[in-house]
Write an enzyme that holds these catalytic residues in place. Sequence first.
Site, PDB file in Angstrom:
ATOM      1  N   GLY A  48       0.828  -1.199   0.000  1.00  0.00           N
ATOM      2  CA  GLY A  48       0.000   0.000   0.000  1.00  0.00           C
ATOM      3  C   GLY A  48       0.863   1.250   0.000  1.00  0.00           C
ATOM      4  O   GLY A  48       1.917   1.292   0.629  1.00  0.00           O
ATOM      5  N   GLY A  50      -0.847   4.476   0.152  1.00  0.00           N
ATOM      6  CA  GLY A  50      -1.705   5.596   0.533  1.00  0.00           C
ATOM      7  C   GLY A  50      -1.020   6.387   1.630  1.00  0.00           C
ATOM      8  O   GLY A  50       0.196   6.285   1.826  1.00  0.00           O
ATOM      9  N   ALA A  52      -1.092   5.977   4.770  1.00  0.00           N
ATOM     10  CA  ALA A  52      -0.482   5.104   5.767  1.00  0.00           C
ATOM     11  C   ALA A  52       0.775   4.445   5.192  1.00  0.00           C
ATOM     12  O   ALA A  52       1.864   4.560   5.756  1.00  0.00           O
ATOM     13  CB  ALA A  52      -1.487   4.059   6.224  1.00  0.00           C
ATOM     14  N   GLY A  53       0.637   3.772   4.057  1.00  0.00           N
ATOM     15  CA  GLY A  53       1.761   3.030   3.493  1.00  0.00           C
ATOM     16  C   GLY A  53       2.868   3.936   2.970  1.00  0.00           C
ATOM     17  O   GLY A  53       4.055   3.654   3.147  1.00  0.00           O
ATOM     18  N   HIS A 274     -21.580   8.409   5.088  1.00  0.00           N
ATOM     19  CA  HIS A 274     -21.338   9.846   4.977  1.00  0.00           C
ATOM     20  C   HIS A 274     -22.619  10.542   4.535  1.00  0.00           C
ATOM     21  O   HIS A 274     -23.233  10.146   3.549  1.00  0.00           O
ATOM     22  CB  HIS A 274     -20.230  10.101   3.961  1.00  0.00           C
ATOM     23  CG  HIS A 274     -19.629  11.459   4.102  1.00  0.00           C
ATOM     24  ND1 HIS A 274     -20.311  12.591   3.780  1.00  0.00           N
ATOM     25  CD2 HIS A 274     -18.423  11.865   4.568  1.00  0.00           C
ATOM     26  CE1 HIS A 274     -19.541  13.642   4.031  1.00  0.00           C
ATOM     27  NE2 HIS A 274     -18.402  13.228   4.506  1.00  0.00           N
ATOM     28  N   SER A 292     -17.685  17.212   0.296  1.00  0.00           N
ATOM     29  CA  SER A 292     -17.051  17.345   1.615  1.00  0.00           C
ATOM     30  C   SER A 292     -18.018  17.827   2.682  1.00  0.00           C
ATOM     31  O   SER A 292     -18.833  18.716   2.474  1.00  0.00           O
ATOM     32  CB  SER A 292     -15.891  18.318   1.549  1.00  0.00           C
ATOM     33  OG  SER A 292     -15.497  18.644   2.854  1.00  0.00           O
ATOM     34  N   ARG A 338     -21.728  12.523  11.762  1.00  0.00           N
ATOM     35  CA  ARG A 338     -22.170  11.929  10.502  1.00  0.00           C
ATOM     36  C   ARG A 338     -23.279  10.901  10.635  1.00  0.00           C
ATOM     37  O   ARG A 338     -24.179  10.851   9.812  1.00  0.00           O
ATOM     38  CB  ARG A 338     -20.966  11.267   9.821  1.00  0.00           C
ATOM     39  CG  ARG A 338     -19.954  12.289   9.424  1.00  0.00           C
ATOM     40  CD  ARG A 338     -18.758  11.674   8.791  1.00  0.00           C
ATOM     41  NE  ARG A 338     -17.899  12.754   8.305  1.00  0.00           N
ATOM     42  CZ  ARG A 338     -16.750  12.567   7.692  1.00  0.00           C
ATOM     43  NH1 ARG A 338     -16.298  11.354   7.476  1.00  0.00           N
ATOM     44  NH2 ARG A 338     -16.052  13.593   7.280  1.00  0.00           N
ATOM     45  N   GLU A 433      -6.501   2.666   7.303  1.00  0.00           N
ATOM     46  CA  GLU A 433      -7.884   2.185   7.300  1.00  0.00           C
ATOM     47  C   GLU A 433      -7.962   0.661   7.361  1.00  0.00           C
ATOM     48  O   GLU A 433      -8.997   0.093   7.709  1.00  0.00           O
ATOM     49  CB  GLU A 433      -8.626   2.722   6.068  1.00  0.00           C
ATOM     50  CG  GLU A 433     -10.145   2.594   6.197  1.00  0.00           C
ATOM     51  CD  GLU A 433     -10.917   3.232   5.048  1.00  0.00           C
ATOM     52  OE1 GLU A 433     -10.392   4.138   4.389  1.00  0.00           O
ATOM     53  OE2 GLU A 433     -12.068   2.812   4.828  1.00  0.00           O
ATOM     54  N   ARG A 443     -16.410   6.997  13.347  1.00  0.00           N
ATOM     55  CA  ARG A 443     -15.293   7.894  13.068  1.00  0.00           C
ATOM     56  C   ARG A 443     -15.815   9.285  12.706  1.00  0.00           C
ATOM     57  O   ARG A 443     -16.643   9.449  11.827  1.00  0.00           O
ATOM     58  CB  ARG A 443     -14.489   7.353  11.888  1.00  0.00           C
ATOM     59  CG  ARG A 443     -13.228   8.125  11.645  1.00  0.00           C
ATOM     60  CD  ARG A 443     -12.568   7.601  10.406  1.00  0.00           C
ATOM     61  NE  ARG A 443     -13.333   7.938   9.241  1.00  0.00           N
ATOM     62  CZ  ARG A 443     -13.162   9.036   8.525  1.00  0.00           C
ATOM     63  NH1 ARG A 443     -12.247   9.903   8.884  1.00  0.00           N
ATOM     64  NH2 ARG A 443     -13.885   9.276   7.467  1.00  0.00           N
TER      65      ARG A 443
HETATM   66  C1  LIG Z   1     -14.123  10.536  -1.096  1.00  0.00           C
HETATM   67  C2  LIG Z   1     -13.449  10.409   0.223  1.00  0.00           C
HETATM   68  C3  LIG Z   1     -13.179  11.543   0.982  1.00  0.00           C
HETATM   69  C4  LIG Z   1     -12.537  11.434   2.205  1.00  0.00           C
HETATM   70  N1  LIG Z   1     -12.283  12.574   2.913  1.00  0.00           N
HETATM   71  C5  LIG Z   1     -11.620  12.475   4.088  1.00  0.00           C
HETATM   72  C6  LIG Z   1     -11.283  13.645   4.817  1.00  0.00           C
HETATM   73  O1  LIG Z   1     -11.588  14.759   4.411  1.00  0.00           O
HETATM   74  N2  LIG Z   1     -10.612  13.505   5.976  1.00  0.00           N
HETATM   75  C7  LIG Z   1     -10.229  12.280   6.455  1.00  0.00           C
HETATM   76  O2  LIG Z   1      -9.594  12.220   7.504  1.00  0.00           O
HETATM   77  N3  LIG Z   1     -10.529  11.157   5.764  1.00  0.00           N
HETATM   78  C8  LIG Z   1     -11.208  11.216   4.610  1.00  0.00           C
HETATM   79  N4  LIG Z   1     -11.504  10.070   3.919  1.00  0.00           N
HETATM   80  C9  LIG Z   1     -11.016   8.779   4.409  1.00  0.00           C
HETATM   81  C10 LIG Z   1      -9.544   8.607   4.076  1.00  0.00           C
HETATM   82  O3  LIG Z   1      -9.286   9.148   2.818  1.00  0.00           O
HETATM   83  C11 LIG Z   1      -9.110   7.150   4.034  1.00  0.00           C
HETATM   84  O4  LIG Z   1      -9.579   6.474   5.137  1.00  0.00           O
HETATM   85  C12 LIG Z   1      -7.597   7.057   4.041  1.00  0.00           C
HETATM   86  O5  LIG Z   1      -7.047   7.878   3.052  1.00  0.00           O
HETATM   87  C13 LIG Z   1      -7.121   5.639   3.864  1.00  0.00           C
HETATM   88  O6  LIG Z   1      -5.716   5.648   3.721  1.00  0.00           O
HETATM   89  P1  LIG Z   1      -4.893   4.323   3.672  1.00  0.00           P
HETATM   90  O7  LIG Z   1      -3.473   4.738   3.494  1.00  0.00           O
HETATM   91  O8  LIG Z   1      -5.219   3.488   4.847  1.00  0.00           O
HETATM   92  O9  LIG Z   1      -5.406   3.522   2.408  1.00  0.00           O
HETATM   93  P2  LIG Z   1      -5.542   3.917   0.854  1.00  0.00           P
HETATM   94  O10 LIG Z   1      -5.227   5.326   0.588  1.00  0.00           O
HETATM   95  O11 LIG Z   1      -6.848   3.377   0.423  1.00  0.00           O
HETATM   96  O12 LIG Z   1      -4.384   3.106   0.181  1.00  0.00           O
HETATM   97  C14 LIG Z   1      -4.455   1.738  -0.055  1.00  0.00           C
HETATM   98  C15 LIG Z   1      -3.199   1.326  -0.755  1.00  0.00           C
HETATM   99  O13 LIG Z   1      -3.088  -0.072  -0.720  1.00  0.00           O
HETATM  100  C16 LIG Z   1      -2.858  -0.586  -2.005  1.00  0.00           C
HETATM  101  N5  LIG Z   1      -3.418  -1.909  -2.025  1.00  0.00           N
HETATM  102  C17 LIG Z   1      -4.629  -2.319  -1.575  1.00  0.00           C
HETATM  103  N6  LIG Z   1      -4.754  -3.648  -1.705  1.00  0.00           N
HETATM  104  C18 LIG Z   1      -3.607  -4.079  -2.236  1.00  0.00           C
HETATM  105  C19 LIG Z   1      -3.128  -5.363  -2.608  1.00  0.00           C
HETATM  106  N7  LIG Z   1      -3.847  -6.457  -2.422  1.00  0.00           N
HETATM  107  N8  LIG Z   1      -1.897  -5.437  -3.167  1.00  0.00           N
HETATM  108  C20 LIG Z   1      -1.136  -4.329  -3.366  1.00  0.00           C
HETATM  109  N9  LIG Z   1      -1.540  -3.103  -3.009  1.00  0.00           N
HETATM  110  C21 LIG Z   1      -2.760  -2.990  -2.453  1.00  0.00           C
HETATM  111  C22 LIG Z   1      -3.435   0.408  -2.962  1.00  0.00           C
HETATM  112  O14 LIG Z   1      -2.793   0.304  -4.200  1.00  0.00           O
HETATM  113  C23 LIG Z   1      -3.123   1.709  -2.226  1.00  0.00           C
HETATM  114  O15 LIG Z   1      -1.802   2.094  -2.527  1.00  0.00           O
HETATM  115  C24 LIG Z   1     -12.162  10.163   2.692  1.00  0.00           C
HETATM  116  C25 LIG Z   1     -12.439   9.035   1.948  1.00  0.00           C
HETATM  117  C26 LIG Z   1     -13.105   9.153   0.738  1.00  0.00           C
HETATM  118  C27 LIG Z   1     -13.482   7.912   0.016  1.00  0.00           C
END
Ligand SMILES: Cc1cc2nc3c(=O)[nH]c(=O)nc-3n(C[C@H](O)[C@H](O)[C@H](O)COP(=O)(O)OP(=O)(O)OC[C@H]3O[C@@H](n4cnc5c(N)ncnc54)[C@H](O)[C@@H]3O)c2cc1C
Lengths: 640, 248
Positions: A48, A50, A52-53, A274, A292, A338, A433, A443
């Site tokens: 990942g 994102g 976090a990753g 949401h 938003s 929410r 997440e 949340r």
């Molecule tokens: C439209 C929208 C608006 C939002 N707005 C807000 C906000 O304003 N404030 C807030 O705090 N939160 C918000 N959130 C929530 C927040 O964006 C997410 O919870 C957060 O960004 C998740 O981050 P993450 O790094 O955990 O995962 P993600 O960003 O989802 O990253 C997942 C990563 O894992 C990789 N991956 C997944 N499965 C595999 C696999 N099997 N093999 C290889 N790679 C894989 C993907 O390629 C990606 O790189 C919003 C969410 C959405 C949908």
Amino acid sequence: MDGYRVGDPIADTKAPAGPLENRWDERKFAAKLVNPANRRRHRVIVVGTGLAGGSAGATLAEQGYHVVQFCFQDSPRRAHSVAAQGGINAAKNYRNDGDSVYRLFHDTVKGGDFRARESNVYRLAQVSAQIIDQAVAQGVPFAREYGGLLDTRSFGGVQVQRTFYARGQTGQQLLIGAYQALSRQIDAGTVELHARTEMLDLIVADGRARGIVARDLVTGEITTHLADAVVLATGGYGNVFYLSTNAKGSNATAIWRAHKRGAYFANPCFTQIHPTCIPRSGEHQSKLTLMSESLRNDGRIWVPKRSGDTRSSGEIPEDERDYYLERLYPSFGNLVPRDIASRAAKNVCDAGFGVGPGGLGVYLDFADAIARLGRPAVEARYGNLFDMYQRITAEDPYAVPMRIYPAIHYTMGGLWVDYDLQSTIPGLFVIGEANFSDHGANRLGASALMQGLADGYFVLPATVNDYLGSTRLGDVPDADIRQVETEVRERISRLLAVRGTRSADSFHRELGLLMWDHCGMSRTREGLRKALDRVPELRAEFWRDVRVPGGGAEFNQELEKANRVADFLELAELMLLDALAREESCGGHFREEHQTAEGEALRDDENFAFVAAWEYGAEPVLHRENLVFEHVHPTQRSYT
Amino acid sequence: MKLTVRVWRQAGPAAEGRLVAYPVDGISPDMSFLEMLDVLNQRLIEAGDEPVAFDHDCREGICGSCGVVINGQAHGPERTTACQLHLRSFADGDVIDVEPWRAKGFPVVKDLVVDRSALDRIVQAGGYVSAPTGSAPDAHATPVPKPDADLAFDNATCIGCGACVAACPNGSATLFTAAKVTHLSLLPQGAPERASRVLDMVDAMDAEGFGGCTNTGECVASCPKGIPFTSIATLNREYLAATRSGRR
Ligand SMILES: Cc1cc2nc3c(=O)[nH]c(=O)nc-3n(C[C@H](O)[C@H](O)[C@H](O)COP(=O)(O)OP(=O)(O)OC[C@H]3O[C@@H](n4cnc5c(N)ncnc54)[C@H](O)[C@@H]3O)c2cc1C
Ligand code: SF4
Ligand code: FES
């Protein structure tokens, strides 16, 4: 019992017991260190990219580890975090409005409806301020005031202005910061990046996570990667509902396969809905778009007072409008949390007051804000969101109110982790997440970004150090690797061999609708049972009748989809089971059997103040982690 | 409504490609362009054919994944991403050509999917501020004038879609690189690495086989995020200053 068994309780043994304020410092001090010269020899897999990753990979590499990183998109910069709009919380108290670490902690525990751990949440609040410093140092262009200092705004359920933002693209800007930090390490050779590569299984040897099996999505090649620790940062599983605000590729495969290899899955049914999404416009809809929540700072929500009123919004005079949130929750008004805003919208629509096609919408009206602040000020605050709304609906929100409806947004459940963010499989860490921690049942806004970055930049690097510093690892037996590889290959061949008549998408849509109807905004015992009967049937149909064109040794998007849908079909059952077992309402989990006389969620702290950690098996086993509240005392939530 | 889409089909990087016409009916003006491709793909699958491969993820115009040339224009007739383009922008009965990004720097992977990793490598060459985790001063320690912060933000909104490259007759990645350079050069945090950043990024861009910039402006016209032409001027100025400074 109901298709599951209750097992031994589980506990987090890593959070020190002392005063809340000292726990993280104590944990860090007690943590083993790895000599900088030895770090190079340790490989850490991060799945990942994102928030976090990306932040974890960059930081681990800076510390000297050799990081092997994966994402299924073509570039780490496209991870789903890029879509987050509204903002990120931090206890900076730059506004002098009484904010503090303790208040952010307090609001988050309360907002989580007392289903999160105090230790974790306190740490999150502590680290939050550093996240903003880090992002600014990277060049993240947060909104600023004319004096050059950072601007903030408030978010639903909170009465201080602690949300930092970059117009409506906060996630994108924060992600680019992390991606740039990661890019720097890729160039330095400390991060080995595998884009367009999907993790399909976890390798566990001698009881420890030691690697992954992945598929190169371009060539179809199955590859094995070994390491000393594995970090999953793979995001949420909201796409189990098919229609959600998540990116289309978001999926549960990585955490689900890890679950099947022994990692407990916690609170799977906790889903955040949401309140402000663009309503669906028809059957073809492929995803829902979020508007938003910051819009609720200035927009007023209403429906006509008369049910079935078909007049256009402009023809309905002021005294024939019901500003129902302001009426029901006078002190928070449009800024209620929410779950409350979502359920209230559902209730008015179910009662026949909804607006727009199918009556599934309520108005979010900016007329007052435009009159009060002037159009330029509204444009400056929300311009890009207004443009996005207009683009999608072909309606001008400056002239007519927006129409909004709740949608699936975020999953609070995920793999169970302790205070060190380690799952029940030693050496398997889960962040962002993908884990269950910190958010409890409801949340609040702007806290997922905060958690992802807290985990990746600040928490995980310390705890991975401790694990590597205190663990002796042997070689991974070839047989263990081959075993997992073979299972992955067999599964792909099985999917390709079905050659049925229905596309993976058609199964996914059917599953999604079933889950939305019975495990969505409100749930009943009867509905959950019904869905629990149907999901296994649907799963059987899938394996009998799915059609995946093409082969395995090539770029094959239908194969990717089918592979993910197969996992959703299994996870869905656990979500239903979890929802059935939790005989209470809390946060985003609303069981109709458990409500107050006013129709609000009725929690049962006596019997349900626990995290439900599920162990995989033909009959899933429920392990309870009891939650203790020493600082924020559970009270009935009230936002009136 | 009913459309005829002529889609570029190409089995792999080495295979030959061609446009294949598919009638698509029973679609609505409210659908996005990608949802129309979804409908087409469902029918192809049900008919036992191979669906069309195309990149997409967020479907909100922010991840930069989607990107196809529609009727000769990157992302189609409107200044947005393909996922945010709706069928209401077309007339019933239209014949629409859909092709992948075409540029030397973006080899075709399959059908409409291309490899844009060259853009990542440009960033890896220096498109960052070296700010190791944990060493940052308080965020308020360095105020940033609002106009600078706003302009930096405007440039930071680039989604890395590559439309600018696809639209450019030279297949140049100058607008993309300019957006990154402008974003970071406007902020005090980015200042110490200002010279080396621009020199290294421009070198990387050239090494990836992207063409040079001849100021035709097609990039700006097709950029869904409105990255301004002036950013290219900023890039050139930064490059010149860096060369003169002799710093790396
Ligand atoms: C439209 C929208 C608006 C939002 N707005 C807000 C906000 O304003 N404030 C807030 O705090 N939160 C918000 N959130 C929530 C927040 O964006 C997410 O919870 C957060 O960004 C998740 O981050 P993450 O790094 O955990 O995962 P993600 O960003 O989802 O990253 C997942 C990563 O894992 C990789 N991956 C997944 N499965 C595999 C696999 N099997 N093999 C290889 N790679 C894989 C993907 O390629 C990606 O790189 C919003 C969410 C959405 C949908
Ligand atoms: S400059 Fe514009 S067109 Fe080019 S990659 Fe960035 S957003 Fe896309
Ligand atoms: S799918 Fe993300 S920009 Fe189009």
